[in-house]
Design a protein around this motif. Structure first.
Motif, short mmCIF file in Angstrom:
data_model
loop_
_atom_site.label_atom_id
_atom_site.label_comp_id
_atom_site.label_asym_id
_atom_site.label_seq_id
_atom_site.Cartn_x
_atom_site.Cartn_y
_atom_site.Cartn_z
N TRP A 166 0.83 -1.21 0.00
CA TRP A 166 0.00 0.00 0.00
C TRP A 166 0.86 1.26 0.00
O TRP A 166 0.58 2.22 -0.73
CB TRP A 166 -0.92 -0.01 1.22
N ASN A 167 1.92 1.25 0.81
CA ASN A 167 2.79 2.42 0.90
C ASN A 167 3.44 2.72 -0.45
O ASN A 167 3.53 3.88 -0.87
CB ASN A 167 3.86 2.18 1.97
N LEU A 168 3.89 1.67 -1.12
CA LEU A 168 4.51 1.88 -2.44
C LEU A 168 3.49 2.42 -3.44
O LEU A 168 3.79 3.33 -4.22
CB LEU A 168 5.11 0.56 -2.94
N CYS A 169 2.27 1.88 -3.40
CA CYS A 169 1.22 2.38 -4.29
C CYS A 169 0.88 3.84 -3.97
O CYS A 169 0.58 4.63 -4.87
CB CYS A 169 -0.03 1.51 -4.17
N GLU A 170 0.92 4.18 -2.70
CA GLU A 170 0.68 5.57 -2.31
C GLU A 170 1.71 6.51 -2.92
O GLU A 170 1.37 7.58 -3.45
CB GLU A 170 0.71 5.66 -0.78
N ILE A 171 2.97 6.11 -2.88
CA ILE A 171 4.05 6.94 -3.42
C ILE A 171 3.94 7.08 -4.94
O ILE A 171 4.03 8.18 -5.49
CB ILE A 171 5.42 6.34 -3.04
N LEU A 172 3.72 5.93 -5.61
CA LEU A 172 3.78 5.93 -7.07
C LEU A 172 2.47 6.39 -7.73
O LEU A 172 2.50 7.08 -8.75
CB LEU A 172 4.13 4.53 -7.57
N PHE A 173 1.33 6.02 -7.15
CA PHE A 173 0.05 6.27 -7.81
C PHE A 173 -0.74 7.42 -7.20
O PHE A 173 -1.23 8.29 -7.92
CB PHE A 173 -0.82 5.01 -7.79
N VAL A 174 -0.86 7.42 -5.87
CA VAL A 174 -1.69 8.44 -5.22
C VAL A 174 -0.97 9.78 -5.16
O VAL A 174 -1.46 10.79 -5.65
CB VAL A 174 -2.10 7.98 -3.80
N GLU A 175 0.20 9.77 -4.57
CA GLU A 175 0.99 11.00 -4.49
C GLU A 175 1.62 11.34 -5.82
O GLU A 175 1.83 12.51 -6.15
CB GLU A 175 2.05 10.87 -3.40
N ALA A 176 1.94 10.29 -6.61
CA ALA A 176 2.58 10.46 -7.92
C ALA A 176 3.82 11.34 -7.80
O ALA A 176 3.96 12.35 -8.48
CB ALA A 176 1.59 11.04 -8.93
N ALA A 177 4.72 10.93 -6.89
CA ALA A 177 5.94 11.72 -6.63
C ALA A 177 6.76 11.85 -7.91
O ALA A 177 6.92 10.91 -8.69
CB ALA A 177 6.76 11.04 -5.54
N THR A 178 7.31 13.04 -8.11
CA THR A 178 8.11 13.33 -9.31
C THR A 178 9.59 13.10 -9.02
O THR A 178 9.99 12.84 -7.88
CB THR A 178 7.89 14.77 -9.75
N ALA A 179 10.41 13.19 -10.06
CA ALA A 179 11.85 13.00 -9.92
C ALA A 179 12.38 13.93 -8.83
O ALA A 179 12.05 15.11 -8.78
CB ALA A 179 12.54 13.29 -11.25
N GLY A 180 13.22 13.41 -7.96
CA GLY A 180 13.74 14.18 -6.82
C GLY A 180 13.01 13.76 -5.56
O GLY A 180 13.51 12.93 -4.79
N PRO A 181 11.81 14.29 -5.32
CA PRO A 181 11.03 13.85 -4.16
C PRO A 181 10.74 12.34 -4.19
O PRO A 181 10.57 11.73 -3.14
CB PRO A 181 9.74 14.66 -4.28
#
Length: 682
Positions: free
Chosen positions: A177-192
């Motif tokens: 879930w945490n990984l999905c949150e980072i990649l899909f929900v938050e959609a973190a960009t390069a750097g963050p």
């Protein structure tokens, strides 16, 4: 649980051993015939799910089979043999007491997300969705901690094993879930993105925490045998400040190597890292990182750390040397830890869509052909490849219940990431998974109430599912029935309302609780049943001479119009009330109306006429001449029109009543004529 009668498996030979089954609302009972041999796999084949196994090997929605064993002796000349009954449930996890927090608290988060759907937009909406995701994760973690505590406190080895398995499952769920949150929900960009992945690894790769505590709590950490392992762990996880703090202790203990420690400390201090704010561009970060990387390379080539293999190894890690990082494989424990460390020291400005290439190569390098990827590895790989549907599919297969995929899919749907994916049979993926999860909740004696809200938020098939499931809820108590009824009434489910009321009315009638039965039949608007119960009330009155449940009858109000018999019951009770209040003229008019309106059952006419006797014998004339003639006509109709006239005439009691009534009516008529004649003469 209501089930159909047991059936033999189709195609079975009647003369041979057979397997019988009976379907229930959320489970199936499986048993063999008396002289059959109980077979585990044969029974499980009816569950329509794979056989249960440990954690990642469990089938769809955790089709766990719990066997209730017993023995049945044979009869006749046959040798006795054992027979077992199997209870196969669709979602076994909902019966685990320690998971109740997961289901209950996540329900509140789910409902809050549905209500807030249109409130915010843009960045505010994204921040809100991220917070919702974190709330879900906090519930998973809290449940995991409770489960861990239960495992520690129990002395039962079997229970301890179950709790430990659940801790592993919940831990894996939070990791995904945490990984999905980072990649899909938050959609973190390069750097963050890299910073988020570092936090992810630090949070979930915690096998080294005990080692860190052991070293830091020792009297001389720098002399501890695990000292350099702890420093390496801090460096591998990008925890530079903690690594520098430990190295300072080593520098204090070895003054001769102070210069070397200062150089390494300076390199670690100056290491460029992305920032969450917009304080620097990616280009600026890449330039700084390149200069720093060249400086590290220069010190390594100059042999600055040659006298200390540990520090030389750390310098190689800072340079992103894959071989040096892989030497610390045991400290990282997982390929995704290796991936994040590799990105930190080789590609700090990695873009989201580049992750798939680094993830695949990192897994290959880390596993090195020594072992094949586990299902968890494949789920994480699908996430790194941004294959959301594959993540959901794999989780549906390997996780032990529908909770995870239902809530994650709902969250991703609110992120507008699943809009284009509809299933071929009509419903979209979100609704399909929510329906499956809610259906499982309905098999539990109390969690079904949560399932109602999930069905409410399935626009296409939710109402149909709710109607089918709510009819199967065992109405064990009146309180539970009222709760179910309120749910149906709020949703205008009229057919279900009638069905529930009829069931409860019939139960009450069987228990001779006439008041409750009448109340339920009125609520069901069932005229025929209300008539039946009204007849029972009248029969009881004839036998006992008084009414039960007076409060209910006195307050029927407009409900008495449901049927003629109920109207009669209500009005007859009103007659008794008027009589008790000594309002004799009103009571007499009402009694006569009941007789002449033909809503009273014929069998009750004698009772009504008998009730008129005290009024006829009052000192004051109550009935007028016309009313008295009406009563006489009713009495004659009763005696003349009775099909059992001969039997009626042979009954001494009934004959006495008739004679008394005739005498009272004649006397009353005489008194009325005298009174009315006197009035006219004056």
């Amino acid at each position: 649980t209501d089930t159909v009668p047991p059936q033999v498996v189709p195609g079975a030979d009647p003369s041979a051993r057979q397997l019988c089954f009976a379907w229930g609302p959320a489970e199936v009972l499986v048993c063999e015939t008396l002289f059959g041999r109980a077979g585990g796999c044969r029974s499980r084949c009816l569950s329509r799910s794979p056989c249960p196994s440990r954690f990642w090997g469990e089938g769809r929605a955790g089709a766990a089979a719990r066997a209730l064993t017993g023995s049945v002796a044979g009869t006749g000349d046959e040798a006795p043999s054992s027979s077992r009954v199997f209870v196969l449930r669709k979602d076994q996890d909902i019966y685990i007491q320690t998971l109740r927090k997961l289901f209950n608290e996540s329900h509140g988060i789910f409902m809050g997300l549905q209500r807030s759907e249109e409130e915010l937009a843009g960045k505010s909406r994204k921040a809100q969705l991220v917070q919702v995701s974190k709330n879900y994760r906090s519930v998973i973690r809290a449940c995991m901690e409770d489960m861990h505590q239960a495992a520690v406190s129990t002395r039962d080895p079997a229970l301890q094993g179950q709790y430990s398995t659940q801790v592993s499952i919940l831990s894996a769920m939070e990791l995904i879930w945490n990984l999905c949150e980072i990649l899909f929900v938050e959609a973190a960009t390069a750097g963050p993105l890299l910073l988020r992945l570092l936090d992810w690894v630090r949070l979930h790769v915690c096998d080294v925490d005990s080692m860190v505590r052991e070293v830091l709590s020792s009297e001389s950490p720098s002399k501890h045998k695990l000292f350099w392992n702890v420093v390496d762990v801090f460096v591998l996880q990008g925890r530079m400040d903690e690594a520098r703090h430990l190295l300072s202790k080593e520098a204090s203990a070895n003054p001769t190597s102070m210069n070397m420690y200062k150089i390494l400390d300076d390199l670690m201090k100056k290491m460029p890292v992305p920032s969450l704010g917009n304080t620097q561009t990616l280009t600026e970060l890449e330039l700084k990182w390149q200069h720093w990387h060249e400086e590290c390379q220069r010190y390594l080539q100059d042999g600055t750390f040659a006298s200390s293999p540990h520090m030389e190894s750390i310098c190689k890690i800072l340079l992103g040397d894959e071989d040096a990082i892989l030497e610390k494989k045991e400290l990282m424990t997982t390929w995704y830890h290796f991936l994040v460390t590799r990105l930190l020291y080789s590609h700090p400005t990695v873009k989201p869509m580049e992750l798939r290439f680094y993830a695949q190569s990192s897994m290959d390098l880390f596993l090195g052909g020594e072992s094949s990827p586990e299902p968890l590895d494949m789920i994480l790989m699908a996430a790194f490849e941004f294959e959301m549907h594959q993540v959901i599919k794999e989780c549906s297969i390997v996780l032990s219940n529908w909770w995870f995929v239902a809530h994650l899919t709902d969250l991703l749907d609110h992120c507008k990431l699943l809009q284009s994916h509809n299933l071929y049979f009509g419903s979209n993926m979100r609704e399909f998974l929510l329906l499956e999860y809610a259906s499982g909740l309905f098999s539990h004696h109390s969690l079904w109430q949560l399932g109602v809200d999930y069905f409410d938020h399935c626009p296409e098939y939710g109402r149909m599912y709710l109607e089918l499931h709510i009819e199967r809820i065992p109405l064990s108590t009146e309180q539970k029935a009222l709760k179910v009824l309120r749910i149906c009434e709020q949703r205008q489910m009229h057919e279900q309302v009638r069905s529930i009321c009829k069931i409860m009315a019939m139960k009450a009638l069987r228990n001779n609780r006439l008041g409750s039965a009448l109340s339920w039949s009125i609520r069901a608007k069932d005229a025929a049943f209300a008539t039946l119960i009204s007849d029972r009330f009248l029969k009881d009155y004839c036998e006992r001479g008084c009414f039960s449940d007076l409060d209910l009858i006195d307050n029927l109000g407009p409900s008495m119009l449901l049927s003629d018999r109920l109207t009669f019951l209500g009005k007859y009770r009103e007659f008794h009330r008027l009589y008790g209040e000594k309002r004799f003229p009103e009571a007499a008019r009402l009694l006569l109306t009941l007789m002449t309106a033909h809503i009273a059952p014929c069998s009750f006419w004698m009772t009504l006429l008998t009730d008129a006797l005290p009024l006829l014998e009052q000192k004051e004339v109550i009935f007028s001449a016309e009313q008295t003639y009406e009563l006489m006509r009713c009495l004659e109709d009763l005696t003349a029109g009775n099909p059992d006239k001969q039997k009626f005439q042979d009954d001494d009691i009934e004959t006495t009543k008739v004679e008394m009534l005739r005498l009272a009516l004649a006397r009353n008529l005489a008194r009325v004529i005298v009174k009315e004649g006197t009035v006219e003469g004056s």
